[in-house]
Motif scaffolding. Structure first.
Motif, mmCIF file in Angstrom:
data_model
loop_
_atom_site.group_PDB
_atom_site.id
_atom_site.type_symbol
_atom_site.label_atom_id
_atom_site.label_comp_id
_atom_site.label_asym_id
_atom_site.label_seq_id
_atom_site.Cartn_x
_atom_site.Cartn_y
_atom_site.Cartn_z
ATOM 1 N N GLN A 20 0.837 -1.208 0.000
ATOM 2 C CA GLN A 20 0.000 0.000 0.000
ATOM 3 C C GLN A 20 0.866 1.251 0.000
ATOM 4 N N GLN A 23 2.169 1.912 -3.438
ATOM 5 C CA GLN A 23 1.132 2.487 -4.294
ATOM 6 C C GLN A 23 0.930 3.977 -4.013
ATOM 7 N N SER A 27 1.776 7.069 -6.551
ATOM 8 C CA SER A 27 0.724 8.011 -6.956
ATOM 9 C C SER A 27 1.280 9.419 -7.120
#
Length: 107
Positions: A20, A23, A27
């Motif tokens: 996570q 990610q 981003s």
């Protein structure tokens, strides 16, 4: 553009949150986010093969002033807030002056 300022950092995610965290960090490359600006010329996120909660960040910027200016903006601050929710521990940034090299990345 040429990077004249950069840094590395190692971040330990909370247990089980490494993917996570990756990610969220990636981003930053989305349109309108700090990594998508012309001032960010190198942005590399790596994850330890032995410990998926250990994340390495390497960034190269056109200048230290550009980096600080971009990260003072609301898009960067929103990403930083999301990152902080996932972090168990991090090392201080180690700044550097890029002198050359090559990066070939695939998503």
């Amino acid at each position: 553009m040429i990077a004249t300022y950069g840094f590395t950092a190692t971040i330990t995610a909370k247990p089980g949150q490494g993917d996570q965290l990756v990610q969220v960090l990636l981003s930053a490359l989305d349109a309108g986010n700090p990594g998508s600006t012309e001032y960010c010329v190198t942005f590399l996120i790596s994850q330890s093969a032995a410990n998926p909660d250990l994340i390495h960040v390497a960034e190269g910027w056109t200048s230290e002033a550009d980096h600080h200016r971009v990260f003072a903006g609301p898009a960067a601050q929103a990403i930083v807030a999301r990152i902080q929710e996932l972090v168990a521990d991090s090392t201080p940034y180690t700044d550097f002056v890029p002198r050359g090299g090559k990066a070939v990345l695939s998503a």
